[in-house]
Motif scaffolding. Structure first.
Motif, PDB file in Angstrom:
ATOM      1  N   ILE A   1       3.850 -31.741 -39.695  1.00 50.02           N
ATOM      2  CA  ILE A   1       3.968 -31.402 -41.385  1.00 50.02           C
ATOM      3  C   ILE A   1       4.646 -30.633 -42.262  1.00 50.02           C
ATOM      4  CG2 ILE A   1       2.321 -32.622 -43.694  1.00 50.02           C
ATOM      5  CD1 ILE A   1       0.211 -33.555 -41.525  1.00 50.02           C
ATOM      6  N   LEU A   2       4.753 -29.436 -42.059  1.00 47.33           N
ATOM      7  CA  LEU A   2       5.056 -28.940 -43.280  1.00 47.33           C
ATOM      8  C   LEU A   2       7.113 -29.157 -42.580  1.00 47.33           C
ATOM      9  CD1 LEU A   2       2.871 -25.941 -44.041  1.00 47.33           C
ATOM     10  CD2 LEU A   2       3.841 -27.982 -45.428  1.00 47.33           C
ATOM     11  N   ALA A   3       7.255 -28.918 -41.196  1.00 48.92           N
ATOM     12  CA  ALA A   3       8.891 -29.272 -40.855  1.00 48.92           C
ATOM     13  C   ALA A   3       8.926 -30.368 -41.853  1.00 48.92           C
ATOM     14  CB  ALA A   3       8.804 -29.645 -39.210  1.00 48.92           C
ATOM     15  N   PHE A   4       8.555 -31.609 -41.838  1.00 50.50           N
ATOM     16  CA  PHE A   4       9.412 -33.014 -42.129  1.00 50.50           C
ATOM     17  C   PHE A   4       8.162 -33.378 -43.789  1.00 50.50           C
ATOM     18  CE2 PHE A   4       8.834 -33.550 -37.418  1.00 50.50           C
ATOM     19  CZ  PHE A   4      10.388 -33.286 -37.355  1.00 50.50           C
ATOM     20  N   TYR A   5       8.242 -32.350 -44.061  1.00 52.63           N
ATOM     21  CA  TYR A   5       7.474 -32.120 -45.755  1.00 52.63           C
ATOM     22  C   TYR A   5       8.368 -33.285 -46.755  1.00 52.63           C
ATOM     23  CZ  TYR A   5       4.763 -31.048 -50.021  1.00 52.63           C
ATOM     24  OH  TYR A   5       3.824 -30.936 -50.848  1.00 52.63           O
ATOM     25  N   LEU A   6       9.531 -33.551 -46.407  1.00 53.59           N
ATOM     26  CA  LEU A   6      10.714 -34.080 -47.273  1.00 53.59           C
ATOM     27  C   LEU A   6      10.489 -35.510 -47.149  1.00 53.59           C
ATOM     28  CD1 LEU A   6      13.305 -31.950 -48.857  1.00 53.59           C
ATOM     29  CD2 LEU A   6      10.787 -32.082 -49.827  1.00 53.59           C
ATOM     30  N   THR A   7      10.165 -36.069 -45.349  1.00 52.27           N
ATOM     31  CA  THR A   7      10.430 -37.461 -45.248  1.00 52.27           C
ATOM     32  C   THR A   7       8.722 -37.575 -44.670  1.00 52.27           C
ATOM     33  OG1 THR A   7      10.888 -36.016 -43.356  1.00 52.27           O
ATOM     34  CG2 THR A   7      12.818 -37.762 -44.830  1.00 52.27           C
ATOM     35  N   PRO A   8       7.706 -37.848 -45.954  1.00 47.85           N
ATOM     36  CA  PRO A   8       6.725 -38.423 -45.430  1.00 47.85           C
ATOM     37  C   PRO A   8       5.894 -39.314 -43.816  1.00 47.85           C
ATOM     38  CG  PRO A   8       6.139 -38.475 -47.380  1.00 47.85           C
ATOM     39  CD  PRO A   8       7.736 -38.263 -47.009  1.00 47.85           C
ATOM     40  N   VAL A   9       7.592 -40.337 -43.668  1.00 50.73           N
ATOM     41  CA  VAL A   9       6.798 -41.217 -43.197  1.00 50.73           C
ATOM     42  C   VAL A   9       7.321 -40.430 -41.415  1.00 50.73           C
ATOM     43  CG1 VAL A   9       7.979 -43.276 -41.720  1.00 50.73           C
ATOM     44  CG2 VAL A   9       7.819 -43.363 -43.981  1.00 50.73           C
ATOM     45  N   VAL A  10       8.196 -39.319 -41.344  1.00 59.63           N
ATOM     46  CA  VAL A  10       8.265 -38.956 -39.547  1.00 59.63           C
ATOM     47  C   VAL A  10       7.058 -38.045 -39.729  1.00 59.63           C
ATOM     48  CG1 VAL A  10       9.755 -37.470 -39.167  1.00 59.63           C
ATOM     49  CG2 VAL A  10      10.834 -39.084 -40.197  1.00 59.63           C
ATOM     50  N   ALA A  11       6.800 -37.439 -40.761  1.00 60.31           N
ATOM     51  CA  ALA A  11       5.798 -36.463 -40.912  1.00 60.31           C
ATOM     52  C   ALA A  11       4.325 -37.233 -40.642  1.00 60.31           C
ATOM     53  CB  ALA A  11       4.977 -35.898 -41.892  1.00 60.31           C
ATOM     54  N   ALA A  12       4.714 -38.519 -40.798  1.00 58.04           N
ATOM     55  CA  ALA A  12       2.874 -39.447 -40.182  1.00 58.04           C
ATOM     56  C   ALA A  12       2.955 -39.682 -38.799  1.00 58.04           C
ATOM     57  CB  ALA A  12       3.074 -40.689 -41.069  1.00 58.04           C
ATOM     58  N   VAL A  13       4.341 -40.016 -38.508  1.00 53.56           N
ATOM     59  CA  VAL A  13       4.539 -41.119 -37.351  1.00 53.56           C
ATOM     60  C   VAL A  13       4.510 -39.448 -35.740  1.00 53.56           C
ATOM     61  CG1 VAL A  13       6.565 -41.653 -35.879  1.00 53.56           C
ATOM     62  CG2 VAL A  13       6.091 -42.421 -37.879  1.00 53.56           C
ATOM     63  N   SER A  14       5.116 -38.523 -36.967  1.00 56.66           N
ATOM     64  CA  SER A  14       4.675 -36.959 -35.498  1.00 56.66           C
ATOM     65  C   SER A  14       3.757 -36.835 -34.983  1.00 56.66           C
ATOM     66  CB  SER A  14       5.789 -35.834 -36.233  1.00 56.66           C
ATOM     67  OG  SER A  14       7.127 -36.480 -36.889  1.00 56.66           O
ATOM     68  N   THR A  15       2.517 -36.962 -36.710  1.00 56.18           N
ATOM     69  CA  THR A  15       1.332 -36.496 -36.482  1.00 56.18           C
ATOM     70  C   THR A  15       0.538 -37.419 -35.356  1.00 56.18           C
ATOM     71  OG1 THR A  15       1.287 -35.694 -38.460  1.00 56.18           O
ATOM     72  CG2 THR A  15      -0.974 -36.132 -37.957  1.00 56.18           C
ATOM     73  N   ALA A  16       0.476 -39.140 -36.015  1.00 56.30           N
ATOM     74  CA  ALA A  16       0.088 -39.604 -34.598  1.00 56.30           C
ATOM     75  C   ALA A  16      -0.144 -39.430 -33.421  1.00 56.30           C
ATOM     76  CB  ALA A  16       0.483 -41.244 -35.572  1.00 56.30           C
ATOM     77  N   ALA A  17       1.534 -38.739 -33.392  1.00 63.52           N
ATOM     78  CA  ALA A  17       2.182 -39.109 -31.784  1.00 63.52           C
ATOM     79  C   ALA A  17       1.492 -38.083 -31.410  1.00 63.52           C
ATOM     80  CB  ALA A  17       3.917 -38.887 -32.138  1.00 63.52           C
ATOM     81  N   ILE A  18       0.817 -36.641 -32.176  1.00 62.67           N
ATOM     82  CA  ILE A  18       0.817 -35.459 -31.970  1.00 62.67           C
ATOM     83  C   ILE A  18      -1.273 -35.891 -30.585  1.00 62.67           C
ATOM     84  CG2 ILE A  18      -0.034 -33.117 -32.016  1.00 62.67           C
ATOM     85  CD1 ILE A  18       2.190 -32.807 -34.143  1.00 62.67           C
ATOM     86  N   ALA A  19      -1.283 -36.365 -31.942  1.00 61.23           N
ATOM     87  CA  ALA A  19      -2.795 -37.213 -32.195  1.00 61.23           C
ATOM     88  C   ALA A  19      -3.182 -38.003 -31.097  1.00 61.23           C
ATOM     89  CB  ALA A  19      -3.090 -37.604 -33.142  1.00 61.23           C
ATOM     90  N   VAL A  20      -1.793 -39.249 -30.301  1.00 60.91           N
ATOM     91  CA  VAL A  20      -2.557 -39.946 -29.553  1.00 60.91           C
ATOM     92  C   VAL A  20      -2.054 -39.376 -28.102  1.00 60.91           C
ATOM     93  CG1 VAL A  20      -0.688 -41.521 -28.422  1.00 60.91           C
ATOM     94  CG2 VAL A  20      -2.078 -41.835 -30.833  1.00 60.91           C
ATOM     95  N   CYS A  21      -0.962 -37.908 -27.572  1.00 61.87           N
ATOM     96  CA  CYS A  21      -0.704 -37.452 -27.130  1.00 61.87           C
ATOM     97  C   CYS A  21      -1.863 -36.773 -26.810  1.00 61.87           C
ATOM     98  CB  CYS A  21       0.398 -36.388 -26.884  1.00 61.87           C
ATOM     99  SG  CYS A  21       2.341 -37.092 -26.911  1.00 61.87           S
ATOM    100  N   CYS A  22      -2.101 -36.066 -27.377  1.00 61.57           N
ATOM    101  CA  CYS A  22      -4.202 -35.327 -26.914  1.00 61.57           C
ATOM    102  C   CYS A  22      -4.970 -35.734 -26.451  1.00 61.57           C
ATOM    103  CB  CYS A  22      -3.954 -34.441 -28.439  1.00 61.57           C
ATOM    104  SG  CYS A  22      -5.589 -33.247 -28.759  1.00 61.57           S
ATOM    105  N   LEU A  23      -5.004 -37.057 -27.627  1.00 62.79           N
ATOM    106  CA  LEU A  23      -5.966 -38.057 -26.794  1.00 62.79           C
ATOM    107  C   LEU A  23      -5.793 -38.259 -24.936  1.00 62.79           C
ATOM    108  CD1 LEU A  23      -6.555 -39.770 -30.258  1.00 62.79           C
ATOM    109  CD2 LEU A  23      -8.485 -37.880 -28.798  1.00 62.79           C
ATOM    110  N   PHE A  24      -4.291 -38.526 -25.063  1.00 63.21           N
ATOM    111  CA  PHE A  24      -4.651 -38.995 -23.940  1.00 63.21           C
ATOM    112  C   PHE A  24      -4.512 -37.403 -22.644  1.00 63.21           C
ATOM    113  CE2 PHE A  24      -0.757 -38.973 -20.401  1.00 63.21           C
ATOM    114  CZ  PHE A  24      -1.403 -40.059 -19.677  1.00 63.21           C
ATOM    115  N   LEU A  25      -3.793 -36.934 -23.245  1.00 61.16           N
ATOM    116  CA  LEU A  25      -4.357 -35.867 -22.219  1.00 61.16           C
ATOM    117  C   LEU A  25      -5.851 -35.467 -22.242  1.00 61.16           C
ATOM    118  CD1 LEU A  25      -1.349 -33.259 -23.077  1.00 61.16           C
ATOM    119  CD2 LEU A  25      -1.473 -35.118 -20.997  1.00 61.16           C
TER     120      LEU A  25
END
Length: 149
Positions: free
Chosen positions: A96-120
């Motif tokens: 989130i802090l890496a993409f702080y200036l682009t909240p949409v990218v931060a939200a998509v990246s966070t969702a992708a991490i959560a989905v990958c974690c749940l899949f694993l």
């Protein structure tokens, strides 16, 4: 076969958030110690020049590698789930802090991490306590690092 973690007086749904937040606090203290060490050794003349993003990302990678090594041990799943909250939350915060200036990218990246974690977790047939720890990690990471209006 009886679950050895079920002998506790306090149920796991109470132990995991409190223990996980304690682990997360220890992770923050570790990050702060590394940051202050690097600042005092290399940037003592210009403390505002410290590359906080690089330190945060490197520290997060080290935490994740240490956690993956911990997964190979015979420690109980309850303790592994509690410790999981630290590296996972640090990863969410770093993204989130890496993409702080682009909240949409931060939200998509966070969702992708959560989905990958749940899949694993599903793929490796982990118990429900890992899912609970992952949910706590995502909520705490978003609450901490999300851009304020």
């Amino acid at each position: 076969m009886k679950n050895p973690d079920s002998n506790s007086i306090i149920p796991p749904w109470v132990i995991i958030p409190f223990g996980g937040l304690l682990v997360l606090g220890l992770c923050y203290i570790g990050y702060f110690a590394v940051y202050m060490l690097i600042e005092s050794v290399f940037f003592h003349d210009a403390p505002t020049s410290v590359p906080a993003g690089i330190i945060r990302n490197s520290y997060t990678v080290v935490l994740l590698l240490l956690y993956f090594a911990l997964l190979r041990t015979k420690i109980s799943d309850l303790i592994k789930a509690i410790i999981f909250i630290g590296p996972m939350t640090m990863l969410i915060i770093a993204v989130i802090l890496a993409f702080y200036l682009t909240p949409v990218v931060a939200a998509v990246s966070t969702a992708a991490i959560a989905v990958c974690c749940l899949f694993l977790l599903y793929r490796y047939k982990k118990p429900w306590i890992y899912y609970y720890a992952a949910a706590i990690s995502v909520v705490v990471g978003i609450a901490y690092a999300w851009p304020r209006a």
